[in-house]
Design an enzyme around this catalytic site. Structure first.
Site, mmCIF file in Angstrom:
data_model
loop_
_atom_site.group_PDB
_atom_site.id
_atom_site.type_symbol
_atom_site.label_atom_id
_atom_site.label_comp_id
_atom_site.label_asym_id
_atom_site.label_seq_id
_atom_site.Cartn_x
_atom_site.Cartn_y
_atom_site.Cartn_z
ATOM 1 C CG HIS A 1 -10.238 -63.093 27.923
ATOM 2 N ND1 HIS A 1 -10.980 -61.953 28.087
ATOM 3 C CD2 HIS A 1 -11.111 -64.113 27.929
ATOM 4 C CE1 HIS A 1 -12.260 -62.284 28.167
ATOM 5 N NE2 HIS A 1 -12.369 -63.588 28.078
ATOM 6 C CB SER B 1 -15.445 -63.428 29.653
ATOM 7 O OG SER B 1 -15.144 -63.756 28.336
ATOM 8 C CG ASP C 1 -8.846 -59.714 27.005
ATOM 9 O OD1 ASP C 1 -9.264 -60.297 25.983
ATOM 10 O OD2 ASP C 1 -9.560 -59.460 27.984
#
Ligand SMILES: *[C@@H]1O[C@H](CO)[C@@H](O)[C@H](O)[C@H]1NC(C)=O
Ligand SMILES: *[C@@H]1O[C@H](CO)[C@@H](O)[C@H](O)[C@H]1NC(C)=O
Ligand SMILES: *[C@@H]1O[C@H](CO)[C@@H](O)[C@H](O)[C@H]1NC(C)=O
Length: 426
Positions: free
Chosen positions: A396, A209, A366
């Site tokens: 995600h 991320s 995501d």
């Protein structure tokens, strides 16, 4: 995320006086929970009911933290991180197999995981890991990241350096990347590598991320830094954030309200990271900040042009969102939007050509899916070997929810495949 609530709940259940006192509170909590829980989810996502509960918990805590800020009690991200770390922080605890130490590299806190098995003269592989959390949340000391790095150290007999960079709101761009870079550069010194028995030719940088964003930026910066002779062998990016110029890629359009990272939440994380005016968020969500009459963007438009960079199977029927006039003040006030250190996707091809082999992991559910896929394509076009590992049932953040009590199957699958890939290729 559910973990702290669940533990709290057991704590209350064991203390019945407290329990009686909390019945009305719990009734309210239940009503709020019902309100929060239901969101429509695509049926291809892994364990949708569990994800709904996780998302509701996360949203509930986020909303409480916004309330904390509205009451003038502190920054909402600080409150959120406080909640997360209060329940998730682990002291550095060595096991029979892995020695765990908190130390600092050039003034930056790091947690180092070293396999105890030592053969004389044997050099180990190493991974520098940068955790996620929107540049504002999380910690190398969190249970999930501690577990991940410990597991990698054990499974791969590798030295893991997990970077505890400073976060928003204490610092903003480019301090997060400066911290990650300083720690990396310190570690890559020949005498430090030899102190940790690390093979200089078998080192990777990795992150998930926002940590994937920092890992990609650090990797780019390393190839430009003439004071460093060591070349990374690999970079491995788990659902990375790579650009803030198009909030209407097909994956942003498709996953506007998909847990646990909503489109608007991602745009807000960006604004907090770049220390921008929060009111810019509405302009950014409709791509007003990159309207077609902004000449600063001319040279980089093709680096973001997903009608060219994505396969049709990801474009589906989504159409580009291009404004004509837009809001020129956003780019004017936030030139970092055009800085590859913030948005590694838009780096020059000359830089991409110098990068190590890449592993990029993406999830269908995501908003950031297309950031990763576009970067994979740009790297490939620059002649770099890329493994794109895409999960149709992934969402995600799935990898950090692999542990109990959330135990997401897809999180475990992602973690195992990622570690296997590194083990085979590093
Ligand atoms: C993206 O590429 C296509 C095909 O080359 C082109 O027609 C389109 O104008 C480009 N879009 C932008 C925003 O540059
Ligand atoms: C683009 O449009 C905005 C809004 O009307 C205007 O302020 C700006 O000067 C224009 N920029 C260019 C390069 O034409
Ligand atoms: C987007 O830009 C247009 C044209 O300048 C402007 O009229 C509109 O208010 C802007 N919208 C937002 C949400 O900033």
């Amino acid at each position: 995320m559910c973990r702290f609530f669940c533990e709290h709940f057991h704590f209350f259940a064991r203390h019945s006086a407290v329990m009686r006192a909390t019945v009305p509170v719990m009734a309210i909590a239940a009503a709020l929970t019902a309100y929060y829980v239901y969101i429509p989810l695509p049926n291809t996502v892994s364990e949708p009911w569990k994800l709904m509960l996780l998302d509701a918990t996360f949203r509930g805590v986020q909303d409480m933290c916004h309330l904390v800020q509205q009451l003038g009690l502190g920054h909402h991200l600080k409150a959120l991180n406080f909640v997360i770390t209060m329940f998730e922080m682990l002291a550095p605890q060595s096991s029979d197999i892995v020695e765990v130490t908190d130390t600092s590299f050039d003034g930056v806190q790091v947690r180092v995981f070293e396999p105890k098995k030592k053969v004389d003269g044997e050099l180990k592989r190493s991974i520098i890991y940068i955790h996620g959390g929107g540049w504002a949340l999380g910690s190398a000391r969190m249970r999930s990241y501690d577990h991940l790095c410990r597991k990698m150290a054990k499974d791969m007999n590798a030295v893991l350096v997990s970077v505890e960079y400073r976060l928003v709101p204490e610092v903003h761009f480019p301090e997060q990347i400066n911290d990650a870079y300083s720690a990396t550069k310190y570690f890559l010194q020949p005498e430090i590598l030899s102190q940790y028995s690390v093979d200089p030719s078998r080192i990777a940088v990795s992150g998930d991320s926002a940590g994937g964003n920092l890992a990609a930026a650090v990797t780019q910066q390393l190839v430009m830094d003439r004071s460093i002779n060591i070349r990374l062998k690999l970079q491995a990016l788990i659902y990375p954030v790579l650009q803030a110029l198009d909030f209407n890629t097909p994956s942003y359009q498709q996953n506007t309200a998909t847990p646990i990272l909503y489109k608007q939440v991602m745009a807000r994380f960006w604004l907090e990271y770049l220390n921008g005016d929060p009111s810019f968020v509405q302009a950014m969500l409709i791509n007003n900040h990159t309207a077609s009459n902004l000449s600063q963007l001319t040279s980089i438009r093709d680096r973001l042009n997903w009608t060219n960079l994505l396969p049709q199977s990801f474009i589906k029927n989504y159409k580009p969102v291009i404004q004509i006039m837009g809001s020129p003040q956003v780019i004017k006030e936030l030139p970092a939007l055009l800085d590859p250190r913030a948005a590694p996707l838009i780096a020059d091809k000359e830089i991409l050509q110098l990068l190590p082999r890449a592993y990029i992991l993406t999830c269908e559910h995501d908003v950031l899916r297309d950031d990763g896929i576009m970067y994979a394509k740009r790297l490939e076009d620059a002649g770099i070997e890329v493994t794109l590992d895409h999960y149709e049932d992934g969402f995600h953040g799935a990898m950090i929810f692999a542990l109990p009590p959330t135990n997401f199957d897809v999180g475990n699958k992602i973690m195992n495949n990622y570690i296997n890939w590194l083990d085979k290729n590093l």
